[in-house]
Design a protein around this motif. Structure first.
Motif, mmCIF file in Angstrom:
data_model
loop_
_atom_site.group_PDB
_atom_site.id
_atom_site.type_symbol
_atom_site.label_atom_id
_atom_site.label_comp_id
_atom_site.label_asym_id
_atom_site.label_seq_id
_atom_site.Cartn_x
_atom_site.Cartn_y
_atom_site.Cartn_z
ATOM 1 N N TYR A 196 -2.274 4.062 -4.091
ATOM 2 C CA TYR A 196 -2.138 4.939 -5.252
ATOM 3 C C TYR A 196 -3.174 6.067 -5.225
ATOM 4 C CZ TYR A 196 -1.202 6.114 -10.172
ATOM 5 O OH TYR A 196 -0.845 6.736 -11.336
ATOM 6 N N ASN A 197 -4.326 5.772 -4.649
ATOM 7 C CA ASN A 197 -5.411 6.764 -4.618
ATOM 8 C C ASN A 197 -5.584 7.425 -3.252
ATOM 9 O OD1 ASN A 197 -6.938 6.623 -7.369
ATOM 10 N ND2 ASN A 197 -6.471 4.497 -6.826
ATOM 11 N N SER A 198 -4.615 7.195 -2.369
ATOM 12 C CA SER A 198 -4.675 7.806 -1.054
ATOM 13 C C SER A 198 -4.540 9.314 -1.163
ATOM 14 C CB SER A 198 -3.556 7.248 -0.153
ATOM 15 O OG SER A 198 -3.488 7.975 1.053
ATOM 16 N N LYS A 199 -5.263 10.039 -0.314
ATOM 17 C CA LYS A 199 -5.207 11.504 -0.318
ATOM 18 C C LYS A 199 -4.048 12.031 0.531
ATOM 19 C CE LYS A 199 -8.919 11.651 -2.788
ATOM 20 N NZ LYS A 199 -8.835 11.992 -4.242
ATOM 21 N N ARG A 256 0.847 -1.205 0.000
ATOM 22 C CA ARG A 256 0.000 0.000 0.000
ATOM 23 C C ARG A 256 0.882 1.255 0.000
ATOM 24 N NH1 ARG A 256 -2.741 -1.743 3.842
ATOM 25 N NH2 ARG A 256 -4.334 -2.820 2.609
ATOM 26 N N ARG A 257 1.909 1.255 0.823
ATOM 27 C CA ARG A 257 2.838 2.393 0.843
ATOM 28 C C ARG A 257 3.573 2.521 -0.484
ATOM 29 N NH1 ARG A 257 3.661 0.286 6.110
ATOM 30 N NH2 ARG A 257 5.639 -0.694 5.518
ATOM 31 N N GLY A 258 3.867 1.375 -1.110
ATOM 32 C CA GLY A 258 4.495 1.418 -2.427
ATOM 33 C C GLY A 258 3.599 2.078 -3.460
ATOM 34 N N ALA A 318 1.436 4.397 -2.807
ATOM 35 C CA ALA A 318 1.454 5.840 -2.522
ATOM 36 C C ALA A 318 2.701 6.497 -3.099
ATOM 37 C CB ALA A 318 1.381 6.065 -1.011
ATOM 38 N N THR A 319 3.852 5.840 -2.977
ATOM 39 C CA THR A 319 5.078 6.442 -3.513
ATOM 40 C C THR A 319 5.098 6.399 -5.039
ATOM 41 O OG1 THR A 319 6.370 4.376 -3.389
ATOM 42 C CG2 THR A 319 6.379 5.799 -1.450
ATOM 43 N N ARG A 320 4.428 5.435 -5.616
ATOM 44 C CA ARG A 320 4.308 5.389 -7.073
ATOM 45 C C ARG A 320 3.555 6.608 -7.576
ATOM 46 N NH1 ARG A 320 3.750 0.149 -10.164
ATOM 47 N NH2 ARG A 320 3.523 0.763 -12.336
ATOM 48 N N LYS A 321 2.485 6.971 -6.876
ATOM 49 C CA LYS A 321 1.705 8.148 -7.276
ATOM 50 C C LYS A 321 2.555 9.418 -7.160
ATOM 51 C CE LYS A 321 -2.149 10.018 -8.661
ATOM 52 N NZ LYS A 321 -3.405 9.766 -7.946
ATOM 53 N N VAL A 322 3.429 9.472 -6.155
ATOM 54 C CA VAL A 322 4.331 10.616 -6.027
ATOM 55 C C VAL A 322 5.249 10.700 -7.242
ATOM 56 C CG1 VAL A 322 6.235 11.605 -4.695
ATOM 57 C CG2 VAL A 322 4.260 10.635 -3.507
#
Length: 305
Positions: free
Chosen positions: A301-304, A229-231, A233-237
Motif C-alpha cells: 500500500y505504501n510502495s512508491k 503485497r501486490r494486492g 499496491a493495487t488497493r492504493k491505485v
C-alpha cells in the motif's frame, strides 16, 4: 452464441497448460475460441495437442487488466469468458454459463470455486495450509465471508471476481473494460465492478458449480505474501482513482510498529518455519502469519512503485 475464452497468463507455463487442457476438453461441444494473452516477455510454448486449438497473443509487461482488454479486443465471440490461468473447468461449467446467459441479461456471472479436494486434504497436513483453510482462502465462499451467500441457488452479489467471469462482448464494450492503470491483479475487479454497477449491471454467483482453483505455485508462504503485497499496491491505485471507501488509514504509531515489523519479517518467517507442524501450535502460527499479512499489505500500500 459463440464463446470467447480469454486467459491472461504470466510466467506460469505448467499451470496454464493444465488449465488449457481442461478448457479444451470442456468446450468440445461448443462453438468457441480460446485466447491466451501472454503478459510475459518469455514466449509461451504449448504442447502440440494445444497449438491448433489455442491462440496465443503477446501483450508483454502490460498487466493483467490490459491483458484481459487485449483479449476482449481480439475476441470474435458474442459471449466473453475470462478465466485465470490456474482454474480447472469442466463441460458442465460451460453449459451452465451458456444457460444462465440465456436466462439473465445485462449481467456478469461468476461460478463458484474451491480448491481441488486432494489439494485441500494435502495442505491440511501443514500449519500454513490449515491457516488458509481456517480463514477461508480456499474457496470463493470463504473469500465472501461477511457477505450474503446462498448455497442452494443463484443469487445477486455486490462484486465480481475475474477468476471465472462471463459477460457479453456488447456489455463489456459498453463498460469500457478494465482500467489498465492497475499494475497487478487485485483491485482492478473492484474498480471494474463499481463502473458496471453505475451502468445498471447485475452480478450473480452460481454456487452449485465447483470449479477447481489450482494455485499450487502459491501455497508457499513467501509467494502468498508477495500476492498480498501486490494486492496492497493495487488497493492504493483504487484509492487514487477516488474510491476512498477502500483507503487504509495508518496512525503514526501504527506506521512505526509496521515499519519495525517489516524490518523484522525475516525473523518472523524463520519462527514460522521452525514451529512444530502440529495443530497445538496453530494458534501461534496463525498469529504470526496474520502479522506478516498486515506487513505485506502495508508494504504494498505504501510502495512508491
Amino acid at each position: 452464441m459463440k464463446l470467447s475464452i480469454i486467459i491472461p497468463t504470466k510466467d506460469r507455463p505448467q499451470l496454464v497448460i493444465e488449465t488449457l487442457t481442461a478448457v479444451v476438453r470442456a468446450v468440445k461441444k461448443v462453438d468457441n475460441e480460446i485466447l491466451v494473452v501472454n503478459d510475459s516477455e518469455k514466449p509461451l510454448i504449448l504442447p502440440d495437442a494445444l497449438t491448433n486449438v489455442v491462440t496465443v497473443l503477446r501483450n508483454p509487461k502490460a498487466g493483467v487488466a490490459s491483458a484481459r482488454n487485449f483479449g476482449a479486443k481480439n475476441a470474435i465471440g458474442e459471449l466473453l469468458l475470462f478465466i485465470d490461468d490456474d482454474m480447472l473447468i469442466q463441460a458442465e461449467d460451460i453449459q451452465t454459463t451458456l444457460g444462465l446467459h440465456q436466462k439473465y441479461q445485462r449481467c456478469c456471472i461468476n461460478l463458484n470455486w474451491i480448491y481441488p479436494p486432494e489439494r485441500s486434504a494435502r495442505i491440511a497436513q501443514t500449519s500454513f495450509g490449515r491457516y488458509l483453510i481456517h480463514y477461508g482462502f480456499t474457496s470463493l465462499k470463504g473469500w465472501n465471508r461477511g457477505n450474503d451467500w446462498n448455497d442452494e441457488e443463484i443469487f445477486v452479489t455486490h462484486g465480481i471476481t475475474s477468476q471465472y467471469l462471463s459477460m457479453t462482448k456488447k456489455d463489456f464494450e459498453e463498460s469500457g473494460g478494465y482500467n489498465e492503470i492497475f499494475p497487478h491483479a487485485g483491485f482492478e475487479d473492484y474498480e471494474f465492478a463499481k463502473r458496471l454497477q453505475a451502468l445498471g449491471f447485475i452480478f450473480y454467483i452460481y454456487p452449485k458449480s465447483r470449479l477447481f482453483h489450482n494455485e499450487s505455485d502459491r501455497l508457499d508462504l513467501n509467494a502468498w505474501l508477495d500476492r498480498r503485497r501486490r494486492g496492497g499496491a493495487t488497493r492504493k491505485v483504487a484509492v487514487g482513482l477516488g474510491y476512498q471507501e477502500v483507503a487504509i488509514y495508518y496512525s503514526f504509531t501504527k506506521k512505526i510498529i509496521l515499519n519495525v515489523l517489516s524490518f523484522s519479517s525475516p525473523l518472523l518467517q524463520f519462527v514460522v518455519r521452525i514451529l512444530p507442524n502440529k495443530p497445538a501450535f496453530d494458534s501461534i502460527h496463525f498469529r504470526i502469519v496474520n502479522i506478516l499479512l498486515a506487513v505485506a499489505i502495508y508494504e504494498g500500500y505504501n510502495s512508491k512503485k
